[in-house]
Design a protein around this motif. Structure first.
Motif, short mmCIF file in Angstrom:
data_model
loop_
_atom_site.label_atom_id
_atom_site.label_comp_id
_atom_site.label_asym_id
_atom_site.label_seq_id
_atom_site.Cartn_x
_atom_site.Cartn_y
_atom_site.Cartn_z
N GLY A 419 12.61 -6.53 2.21
CA GLY A 419 11.47 -5.66 2.43
C GLY A 419 10.35 -6.39 3.20
O GLY A 419 10.60 -7.38 3.91
N HIS A 420 9.11 -5.85 3.05
CA HIS A 420 7.98 -6.40 3.82
C HIS A 420 7.29 -7.48 3.00
O HIS A 420 6.22 -7.28 2.41
N CYS A 421 7.96 -8.63 2.94
CA CYS A 421 7.38 -9.74 2.17
C CYS A 421 6.18 -10.30 2.91
O CYS A 421 6.12 -10.28 4.16
N ALA A 422 5.23 -10.81 2.16
CA ALA A 422 4.01 -11.38 2.74
C ALA A 422 4.36 -12.55 3.65
O ALA A 422 5.29 -13.31 3.36
N LYS A 423 3.59 -12.62 4.71
CA LYS A 423 3.73 -13.74 5.66
C LYS A 423 5.12 -13.79 6.30
O LYS A 423 5.56 -14.82 6.81
N GLY A 424 5.90 -12.65 6.19
CA GLY A 424 7.23 -12.63 6.81
C GLY A 424 8.23 -13.56 6.14
O GLY A 424 9.24 -13.96 6.74
N SER A 425 7.92 -13.89 4.89
CA SER A 425 8.81 -14.84 4.18
C SER A 425 10.13 -14.17 3.80
O SER A 425 10.24 -12.95 3.76
N LYS A 426 11.14 -15.00 3.51
CA LYS A 426 12.48 -14.52 3.11
C LYS A 426 12.44 -14.10 1.65
O LYS A 426 11.84 -14.74 0.80
N CYS A 427 13.16 -12.99 1.39
CA CYS A 427 13.23 -12.50 -0.01
C CYS A 427 14.30 -13.27 -0.77
O CYS A 427 15.07 -14.05 -0.21
N HIS A 428 14.34 -13.01 -2.06
CA HIS A 428 15.36 -13.68 -2.89
C HIS A 428 16.75 -13.18 -2.46
O HIS A 428 16.97 -11.97 -2.35
N PRO A 429 17.73 -14.09 -2.22
CA PRO A 429 19.03 -13.65 -1.66
C PRO A 429 19.81 -12.75 -2.59
O PRO A 429 20.67 -12.00 -2.13
N ALA A 430 19.57 -12.82 -3.88
CA ALA A 430 20.35 -12.01 -4.81
C ALA A 430 19.63 -10.71 -5.15
O ALA A 430 20.22 -9.63 -5.10
N THR A 431 18.31 -10.77 -5.48
CA THR A 431 17.59 -9.59 -5.95
C THR A 431 16.78 -8.91 -4.86
O THR A 431 16.39 -7.75 -5.01
N GLY A 432 16.47 -9.63 -3.75
CA GLY A 432 15.62 -9.08 -2.70
C GLY A 432 14.14 -9.17 -3.02
O GLY A 432 13.30 -8.65 -2.26
N ALA A 433 13.74 -9.76 -4.14
CA ALA A 433 12.32 -9.85 -4.54
C ALA A 433 11.57 -10.78 -3.61
O ALA A 433 12.12 -11.79 -3.15
N CYS A 434 10.33 -10.40 -3.36
CA CYS A 434 9.48 -11.23 -2.50
C CYS A 434 8.66 -12.17 -3.39
O CYS A 434 7.87 -11.72 -4.24
N ALA A 435 8.86 -13.43 -3.21
CA ALA A 435 8.20 -14.40 -4.08
C ALA A 435 6.69 -14.46 -3.83
O ALA A 435 5.92 -14.71 -4.76
N GLU A 439 3.37 -7.46 2.17
CA GLU A 439 2.40 -7.28 3.24
C GLU A 439 1.47 -6.11 2.85
O GLU A 439 1.81 -5.29 2.01
N GLU A 440 0.34 -6.01 3.53
CA GLU A 440 -0.63 -4.96 3.22
C GLU A 440 -0.01 -3.60 3.53
O GLU A 440 0.60 -3.41 4.58
N GLY A 441 -0.15 -2.69 2.60
CA GLY A 441 0.38 -1.34 2.77
C GLY A 441 1.75 -1.15 2.15
O GLY A 441 2.31 -0.06 2.24
N TRP A 442 2.27 -2.19 1.49
CA TRP A 442 3.60 -2.09 0.86
C TRP A 442 3.51 -2.60 -0.57
O TRP A 442 2.70 -3.44 -0.91
N GLN A 443 4.38 -2.05 -1.37
CA GLN A 443 4.35 -2.41 -2.78
C GLN A 443 5.78 -2.49 -3.35
O GLN A 443 6.75 -2.18 -2.70
N GLY A 444 5.88 -2.86 -4.62
CA GLY A 444 7.16 -3.04 -5.30
C GLY A 444 7.60 -4.50 -5.26
O GLY A 444 7.13 -5.30 -4.44
N HIS A 445 8.55 -4.85 -6.17
CA HIS A 445 8.98 -6.25 -6.20
C HIS A 445 9.72 -6.63 -4.92
O HIS A 445 9.76 -7.79 -4.52
N ASP A 446 10.31 -5.57 -4.23
CA ASP A 446 11.02 -5.89 -2.99
C ASP A 446 10.24 -5.42 -1.77
O ASP A 446 10.74 -5.51 -0.64
N CYS A 447 9.00 -4.87 -2.00
CA CYS A 447 8.07 -4.54 -0.91
C CYS A 447 8.67 -3.57 0.09
O CYS A 447 8.58 -3.74 1.32
N ILE A 448 9.28 -2.51 -0.42
CA ILE A 448 9.88 -1.54 0.50
C ILE A 448 9.25 -0.16 0.34
O ILE A 448 9.65 0.78 1.02
N ARG A 449 8.23 0.00 -0.58
CA ARG A 449 7.58 1.29 -0.77
C ARG A 449 6.16 1.25 -0.22
O ARG A 449 5.43 0.29 -0.47
N PRO A 450 5.79 2.32 0.53
CA PRO A 450 4.41 2.34 1.06
C PRO A 450 3.40 2.40 -0.10
O PRO A 450 3.69 2.97 -1.16
N ASP A 451 2.24 1.86 0.18
CA ASP A 451 1.18 1.85 -0.83
C ASP A 451 0.37 3.13 -0.68
O ASP A 451 -0.60 3.18 0.07
#
Length: 557
Positions: A419-435, A439-451
């Motif tokens: 998803g839209h992880c902050a600073k364009g960082s890589k998500c977790h390879p197994a869960t997709g969570a953004c550590a 980014e602004e305007g996105w939410q959820g642990h995987d940052c794929i839902r608009p805010d």
């Protein structure tokens, strides 16, 4: 004179040899001559003596008696192959002599004036011949000494008949005839045994001159040998696999019992051999001897030999006394033939001094020094290559599942994009969570839902803290799709209702028309009025449905 002496000596020697062949055992036959001096078939007495060389007899007579030794039973008075013998008795008839080929002649070349017979007593004599011209006769007591008459002629012929007669006086004879072939003993009442070569036995003792026929034994060859023997002495057979030959003792096809050899199988194999041909034993363990019958080694083989007889050399890439196959030596190298150890270590996936132990679970490769990757469910990998037998855990790729998802991907087989992880960082390879958050305007642990301003939240009394700030993934997309589907369903429902109402109106109008036509026209034809324009309001409802404009003429009238 000297030549005559030499001839007499020679004749004596010949006759003496036949005297020694005299047969003691005989059957006694008695007869009496009629004194008419007949020498014809059916004469006073004729005895077949073919095949014999001597005869004993007793005679009692008051006059001379005459004997014929003939080749044929009928003879001529003055010629033929026969000997004429005269035995004297009194002073006036005491000429004793031998003439050849003439019994009517009165001249004896060699005769003696001697009384050898008696009127009241039997006198015993023997007569012998050799078939070579020599004839002799003597008293029974002189059997082994000098005969009192002997003759040597020039002709050679066999003697087959012995005949006697007398002249003017009767004579009583007792003949001791030789036993018939196959009999022996006093009066020839005993039967010979099984003599070798089918020969006759000794007529005195019954002994076979050359031993017994095969299968018989004993001094008289009358005792049958037991089973599994051979020869005239009933020698036991050797160790034949089958019964030996009764004559020679040889084993059929020279096949012996195990451990024996020779045509009679009577020689035991040397130690260290076995079987019917004394085959050398194999390489049994030192100090052991193989079985003489089967050749099997009792314990085990020497190193580098195998088989029940230890006669098969171990093939390459084996070791030890039982030719155990070498382990997985490095580079297909042969192991030590005695210890089995691999000189250069093991192939990947194997361990231990003999390289026969697989790598333990979760390890693989050279010396089992590598750890398996992220196989699904922590399953084992191949002990040689490290490949996972099943799929990889989420977030991993490759046959060994040791490669993390590349770039901005994650999940099973890295099929999802981060998803839209902050600073364009890589998500977790197994869960997709953004550590680092979204980014602004996105939410959820995987940052794929608009805010959105009023996000749909899920509140749970049991765990409010756990779900706070957590939003349903893809909820906006789901609401939109649901609205579209709901609108389609409402439109379809309205269409169905309208269609049903319209068909109901059409059916009611048609029913009314048929009723009017039937009652008012009484079978008159119907007049159709078709307007020139589709704008006729009378039939407006039907034109829209595609029907023809029909005007009820009755209504207009």
């Amino acid at each position: 004179m000297s030549s005559m002496c030499v001839s007499l000596v020679a004749a004596y020697v010949v006759v003496t040899s036949f005297v020694w062949l005299h047969v003691h055992a005989a059957r006694l036959v008695t007869t009496e001559t009629d004194g008419k001096a007949k020498f014809v078939l059916g004469n006073d007495f004729g005895v077949p003596v073919g095949g014999h060389s001597s005869l004993t007899f007793q005679v009692k007579s008051c006059g001379n008696v005459y004997i014929l030794l003939t080749e044929k039973i009928k003879v001529a008075p003055t010629e033929g192959n026969y000997y004429f013998i005269s035995l004297g008795v009194t002073k006036s008839h005491r000429i004793s002599g031998i003439i050849e080929g003439c019994y009517s002649c009165n001249t004896f070349r060699n005769y003696k004036l001697m009384t050898v017979l008696n009127c009241t007593e039997y006198r015993a004599f023997w007569v012998a011949w050799d078939g070579q011209g020599s004839v002799s006769i003597g008293r029974e007591g002189d059997l082994r000494t000098k005969p009192f008459l002997q003759f040597k002629g020039k002709k050679k012929y066999p003697i087959n008949f012995f005949q006697v007669t007398s002249y003017n006086f009767t004579a009583e004879f007792r003949f001791h005839l030789p036993c018939d072939e196959g009999t022996y003993g006093e009066n020839c009442t005993d039967v010979c045994g099984h003599c070798r070569f089918g020969l006759a036995c000794d007529q005195d003792s019954g002994v076979c001159p050359h031993g017994c026929h095969s299968g018989w034994t004993g001094p008289l060859c009358a005792e049958e040998c037991g089973n599994n023997t051979y020869g005239s002495e009933c020698t036991p057979c050797g160790r034949c696999r089958e019964t030996c030959d009764g004559d020679t003792g040889r084993c059929p096809n020279s096949i012996c019992q195990p451990g024996w050899v020779g045509e009679r199988c009577d020689r035991e194999c040397f130690q260290g051999t076995y079987g019917p041909y004394c085959t050398p034993c194999g390489q049994c363990q030192e100090g052991d001897t193989c079985d003489v019958g089967t050749g099997h080694c009792p314990n085990r083989c020497q190193d580098r030999w195998m088989g029940v007889r230890c006669d098969i050399q171990c093939p390459p890439n084996t070791h030890g006394y039982n030719c155990t196959r070498c382990g997985h030596c490095r580079g297909e190298e042969d192991c030590d033939p005695h210890t089995g150890q691999c000189p250069s270590g093991c192939d990947p996936g194997w361990s231990g001094p003999l390289c026969i132990t697989k790598c333990k679970s979760q390890t693989y490769g050279h010396n089992c020094g590598l750890k398996c990757g992220h196989c699904l469910g922590e399953g084992p990998c191949d002990h040689v290559t490290g490949d996972c037998s099943s799929a990889c855990e989420e977030g991993w790729l490759g046959s060994r599942c040791n490669l993390s998802c590349p770039g901005l991907t994650y999940g099973q087989d890295c099929q999802y994009r981060c998803g839209h992880c902050a600073k364009g960082s890589k998500c977790h390879p197994a869960t997709g969570a953004c550590a680092d958050g979204c980014e602004e305007g996105w939410q959820g642990h995987d940052c794929i839902r608009p805010d959105l301003p009023n996000p749909i939240r899920i509140s749970t009394e049991n765990s409010p803290a756990a779900v706070d700030q957590q939003y349903v993934t893809g909820s906006v997309r789901a609401d939109t799709i649901a609205a579209i589907i709901l609108g389609i369903c409402i439109a379809l429902l309205m269409g169905v209702i309208f269609t049903l109402l319209w068909r109901r109106a059409v059916n009611r109008h048609e029913s009314k028309y048929r009723a009017n036509y039937s009652n008012d026209n009484d079978g008159k034809p119907v007049h159709l009025h078709i307007p020139a324009s589709h704008g006729d309001t009378t039939s407006n409802a039907f034109t829209n449905a595609g029907y023809l404009n029909i005007s009820d003429t009755t209504a207009q009238m």
